[in-house]
Design a protein around this motif. Structure first.
Motif, PDB file in Angstrom:
ATOM      1  N   VAL A  90      -4.395  -2.913   6.945  1.00 18.76           N
ATOM      2  CA  VAL A  90      -4.915  -3.747   5.852  1.00 18.76           C
ATOM      3  C   VAL A  90      -4.693  -5.216   6.205  1.00 18.76           C
ATOM      4  O   VAL A  90      -3.632  -5.599   6.705  1.00 18.76           O
ATOM      5  CB  VAL A  90      -4.207  -3.398   4.521  1.00 18.76           C
ATOM      6  CG1 VAL A  90      -4.612  -4.373   3.417  1.00 18.76           C
ATOM      7  CG2 VAL A  90      -4.535  -1.965   4.111  1.00 18.76           C
ATOM      8  N   ILE A 124      -6.629   5.571   2.940  1.00 17.64           N
ATOM      9  CA  ILE A 124      -6.762   4.311   3.670  1.00 17.64           C
ATOM     10  C   ILE A 124      -5.761   4.269   4.820  1.00 17.64           C
ATOM     11  O   ILE A 124      -4.824   5.059   4.878  1.00 17.64           O
ATOM     12  CB  ILE A 124      -6.560   3.096   2.737  1.00 17.64           C
ATOM     13  CG1 ILE A 124      -5.146   3.108   2.130  1.00 17.64           C
ATOM     14  CG2 ILE A 124      -7.618   3.084   1.655  1.00 17.64           C
ATOM     15  CD1 ILE A 124      -4.814   1.890   1.318  1.00 17.64           C
ATOM     16  N   CYS A 172       0.856  -1.192   0.000  1.00 12.59           N
ATOM     17  CA  CYS A 172       0.000   0.000   0.000  1.00 12.59           C
ATOM     18  C   CYS A 172       0.886   1.234   0.000  1.00 12.59           C
ATOM     19  O   CYS A 172       1.900   1.268   0.691  1.00 12.59           O
ATOM     20  CB  CYS A 172      -0.878   0.040   1.238  1.00 12.59           C
ATOM     21  SG  CYS A 172      -2.042  -1.304   1.370  1.00 12.59           S
ATOM     22  N   VAL A 180      -9.523  -3.366   3.522  1.00 13.98           N
ATOM     23  CA  VAL A 180      -8.745  -2.128   3.536  1.00 13.98           C
ATOM     24  C   VAL A 180      -9.527  -1.070   4.322  1.00 13.98           C
ATOM     25  O   VAL A 180     -10.504  -0.526   3.806  1.00 13.98           O
ATOM     26  CB  VAL A 180      -8.477  -1.637   2.088  1.00 13.98           C
ATOM     27  CG1 VAL A 180      -7.599  -0.399   2.105  1.00 13.98           C
ATOM     28  CG2 VAL A 180      -7.881  -2.741   1.230  1.00 13.98           C
ATOM     29  N   LEU A 238      -3.329   0.400  -3.810  1.00 13.71           N
ATOM     30  CA  LEU A 238      -3.062  -0.979  -3.426  1.00 13.71           C
ATOM     31  C   LEU A 238      -2.414  -1.667  -4.618  1.00 13.71           C
ATOM     32  O   LEU A 238      -2.924  -1.582  -5.736  1.00 13.71           O
ATOM     33  CB  LEU A 238      -4.396  -1.651  -3.083  1.00 13.71           C
ATOM     34  CG  LEU A 238      -4.415  -2.986  -2.381  1.00 13.71           C
ATOM     35  CD1 LEU A 238      -3.821  -2.864  -0.989  1.00 13.71           C
ATOM     36  CD2 LEU A 238      -5.849  -3.484  -2.279  1.00 13.71           C
TER      37      LEU A 238
END
Length: 162
Positions: free
Chosen positions: A121, A116, A75, A134, A80
C-alpha cells in the motif's frame, strides 16, 4: 349566567407552530458552531472516494491543512484504517461568529470487497488530498481466460462409400 369556555382554534395552533419554527431557524443560524448538536459533540469525519481497476483500489480523502506526518494508516486483512488530527483554524485574538470547518481527531475504517496486499500500500499527500493506492491480492484479481477452439476431426475412411 353562562360560562364561556375559550378554546384554541386551529389558527392559534398554526401560529404556535409558526413561532416554534421561527425559533428553530433563528437559533440554528445564530449558533456559532455546528460542533454541538443537542448537547452532543460532533466528531469530524474523513470524506472518502474509492475507485478500482483490475490491479488496485484508489482511496482519495480530503484533508486540507493537515500535516501528513500526523496521519496514521494501517491495514489488517482487507480493512484500511485512517486516523489523524484536523487542527483548529481560529486566528489568534479572533472570536468565532460562525464555524463550519471541522477540527479534532478523526478515525475512518474502510473494508474493501477483496483481499489486499497490505505490504504494498502506498500513500501520498498532495494539495490537501490524501491519495492511497491499495493493491489487490493477486488471487483476488480478475484474470482473463482464453477460450481455445478445437478442430473437429472426422474419422478417416470409415463410413465412406466409394
Amino acid at each position: 349566567m353562562v360560562a364561556l369556555m375559550n378554546r384554541p382554534t386551529l389558527f392559534d395552533e398554526v401560529i404556535s407552530l409558526h413561532e416554534a419554527m421561527d425559533d428553530l431557524f433563528r437559533n440554528s443560524f445564530l449558533l456559532p458552531s455546528w460542533r454541538t448538536i443537542f448537547g452532543r459533540t460532533v466528531t469530524p469525519t474523513l470524506a472518502l472516494d474509492v475507485y478500482e481497476d483490475n490491479e488496485n483500489y484508489y482511496v482519495i480523502g480530503v484533508l486540507p491543512g493537515v500535516d501528513p506526518n500526523q496521519v496514521d494508516i494501517t491495514c489488517e486483512g482487507n480493512t484500511l484504517m485512517i486516523s489523524g488530527e484536523i487542527p483548529e483554524f481560529i486566528p489568534e485574538g479572533k472570536e468565532v461568529v460562525w464555524q463550519e470547518l471541522p477540527s479534532g481527531s478523526f478515525r475512518r475504517t474502510l473494508t474493501l470487497p477483496a483481499p489486499i496486499e497490505a505490504d504494498k500500500v502506498e500513500a501520498h499527500y498532495e494539495a490537501g488530498l490524501l491519495k492511497i493506492t491499495v493493491p489487490k491480492a493477486e488471487h483476488a484479481r480478475a484474470h482473463k481466460i482464453q477460450v481455445r477452439t478445437v478442430e473437429r476431426q472426422l474419422p478417416s475412411g470409415k463410413g465412406k462409400k466409394s
